[in-house]
Design a protein around this motif. Structure first.
Motif, PDB file in Angstrom:
ATOM      1  N   ARG A 122       0.799  -1.228   0.000  1.00 42.23           N
ATOM      2  CA  ARG A 122       0.000   0.000   0.000  1.00 42.23           C
ATOM      3  C   ARG A 122       0.831   1.276   0.000  1.00 42.23           C
ATOM      4  N   GLU A 124       4.253   3.963  -1.057  1.00 40.09           N
ATOM      5  CA  GLU A 124       4.608   4.836  -2.167  1.00 40.09           C
ATOM      6  C   GLU A 124       5.290   4.043  -3.286  1.00 40.09           C
ATOM      7  N   ARG A 254       6.437   2.720 -11.996  1.00 43.66           N
ATOM      8  CA  ARG A 254       5.455   2.275 -11.028  1.00 43.66           C
ATOM      9  C   ARG A 254       5.178   0.788 -11.224  1.00 43.66           C
ATOM     10  N   VAL A 256       2.134  -1.852 -10.076  1.00 41.77           N
ATOM     11  CA  VAL A 256       0.765  -1.801  -9.564  1.00 41.77           C
ATOM     12  C   VAL A 256       0.240  -3.225  -9.401  1.00 41.77           C
ATOM     13  N   ASP A 263      -6.766  -1.214  -9.978  1.00 43.28           N
ATOM     14  CA  ASP A 263      -5.782  -1.165  -8.892  1.00 43.28           C
ATOM     15  C   ASP A 263      -6.351  -1.830  -7.643  1.00 43.28           C
ATOM     16  N   SER A 265      -4.855  -2.493  -4.745  1.00 44.54           N
ATOM     17  CA  SER A 265      -4.434  -1.903  -3.475  1.00 44.54           C
ATOM     18  C   SER A 265      -5.378  -0.804  -3.005  1.00 44.54           C
ATOM     19  N   ASP A 266      -5.998  -0.107  -3.944  1.00 41.54           N
ATOM     20  CA  ASP A 266      -6.910   0.984  -3.584  1.00 41.54           C
ATOM     21  C   ASP A 266      -8.173   0.482  -2.903  1.00 41.54           C
ATOM     22  N   ARG A 267      -8.536  -0.794  -3.161  1.00 43.30           N
ATOM     23  CA  ARG A 267      -9.796  -1.316  -2.638  1.00 43.30           C
ATOM     24  C   ARG A 267      -9.608  -2.425  -1.617  1.00 43.30           C
ATOM     25  N   SER A 269      -8.675  -4.684   1.683  1.00 42.70           N
ATOM     26  CA  SER A 269      -8.739  -4.509   3.128  1.00 42.70           C
ATOM     27  C   SER A 269      -7.327  -4.564   3.710  1.00 42.70           C
ATOM     28  N   THR A 270      -7.209  -4.171   4.964  1.00 39.70           N
ATOM     29  CA  THR A 270      -5.907  -4.233   5.625  1.00 39.70           C
ATOM     30  C   THR A 270      -5.381  -5.661   5.650  1.00 39.70           C
ATOM     31  N   LEU A 273      -4.087  -6.634   2.217  1.00 44.82           N
ATOM     32  CA  LEU A 273      -2.814  -5.985   1.930  1.00 44.82           C
ATOM     33  C   LEU A 273      -1.682  -6.639   2.709  1.00 44.82           C
TER      34      LEU A 273
END
Length: 356
Positions: A122, A124, A254, A256, A263, A265-267, A269-270, A273
């Motif tokens: 998640r 940079e 990048r 992804v 994407d 990672s944008d959706r 859950s913890t 991830l």
């Protein structure tokens, strides 16, 4: 190559002495702050000459001391030692000085699984580039050289931009593009190979029901040639001079993680991830074994703690083969469920190890 023993002197909070590790699997059990992670860090330092926890070499010195050393002995009697004293770090292999840490990578490759791996899932773009550069470097000394060369010429180019040295920039552009396209092509090959290992592993552990893979998004498109990129640099010259920095190149690539909806990672859950970060390490170890024909050392630092029991079981079932594996656990964890007949269990208290 596995370690039959680890010796630490004034390294973090570890008690001075030798710890026997002549077994394929070592468990270290203890409360937080008692030396579990520091022990793994000592092993990692032997493998790479630096800590996986970041910070300076001085940070690894036990409070009140100005020097430290760690030594690892291999089953064949060979060994390596890393020492730090008076601000100088020395790395020796069988008493012969090592001046380039590439040699350590070839000798004792290790894969560390830790809480911070979630940054790859998640975090940079820079953290993801770090992971894939690390993956490539494990199997190719040439990639290390290429990455170093690109970073070196990129620094010089940014200086030339700030100083508005136009004649120098024309030369540096050619070097930047040459090294940069090499990196781009290597990363493209790596991501394609890595995706084929990562995606099925993630599904086996997560049971998500859909494919999550790796997509490489290079700053310089794959179809762009050397002349194309040189033309792009020329077109962006005024803007780069105004900002004093290079606006395109592999340092802007990048990676992804994608599923059928884009994407992931944008959706995610913890928990998803966290599992993604751990699966990246599984795939990294498998990639190393596939390319090099050897198995790495695995270092797993309290990674099961935040997984539910079914995911813990599936994660352990999907761990890759290893030359040797070191695990850390809190006392309340069911660590004995994961032990084999050859597992040695140590308890640690204030950096002191006792065998059970």
């Amino acid at each position: 190559m596995s370690f039959s023993s680890i010796e630490a002197v004034s390294f973090r909070n570890l008690a001075d002495g030798v710890i026997r590790t002549d077994t394929p699997s070592v468990f270290v059990v203890g409360d937080n702050g008692q030396g579990k992670t520091n022990f793994l860090d000592a092993i990692y330092t032997l493998c790479y000459g630096a800590s996986f926890r970041g910070g300076s070499d001085a940070d690894a010195a036990r409070t009140g001391t100005q020097a430290w050393s760690v030594r690892g002995t291999n089953p064949d009697g060979s060994g390596c030692r890393v020492t730090w004293e008076s601000g100088i770090k020395t790395i020796r292999e069988d008493d012969k000085a090592i001046h380039d840490r590439k040699r350590l990578v070839e000798r004792n490759p290790a894969i560390v699984f830790c809480h911070e791996d979630m940054e790859f899932a998640r975090g940079e773009p820079e953290r993801r580039r770090f992971f894939f550069d690390q993956t490539a470097s494990l199997v190719s000394a040439g990639y290390i050289d290429l990455l170093r060369a690109y970073r070196r010429v990129l620094r010089a180019r940014n200086v030339a931009l700030r100083e508005r040295s136009l004649d120098v920039l024309e030369v540096l552009d050619i070097q930047t593009v040459s090294y940069g396209l090499g990196l781009r092509d290597e990363r493209a090959r790596l991501s394609a190979e890595f995706d084929e290992r990562f995606a099925p592993r993630y599904e086996r552990v997560s049971l998500l029901g859909r494919r999550v893979g790796v997509s490489y998004r290079p700053s310089w498109r794959l179809e762009e040639t050397k002349d194309d990129v040189l033309a792009r640099l020329a077109a962006s010259r005024d803007r780069e001079l105004a900002l004093g920095t290079s606006l395109s190149g592999p340092h802007r690539d990048r990676f992804v993680f994608v599923d059928e909806r884009g994407d992931f990672s944008d959706r995610a859950s913890t928990g998803q991830l966290r599992l993604l970060g751990l699966t990246l390490r599984i795939a990294q170890a498998e990639h190393y074994a596939s390319v090099c024909g050897r198995h790495p050392i695995l270092l797993l630092d309290d990674v099961l703690l935040e997984l539910d029991p079914p995911k813990r079981r599936r994660f352990m079932e999907n761990l890759p083969e290893a030359d040797q594996a070191f695990f850390t656990f809190l006392p309340g964890e069911p660590y004995r469920d994961y032990a084999t007949g050859s597992t040695v269990v140590y308890w640690t208290d204030d950096g002191r190890f006792s065998n059970t």
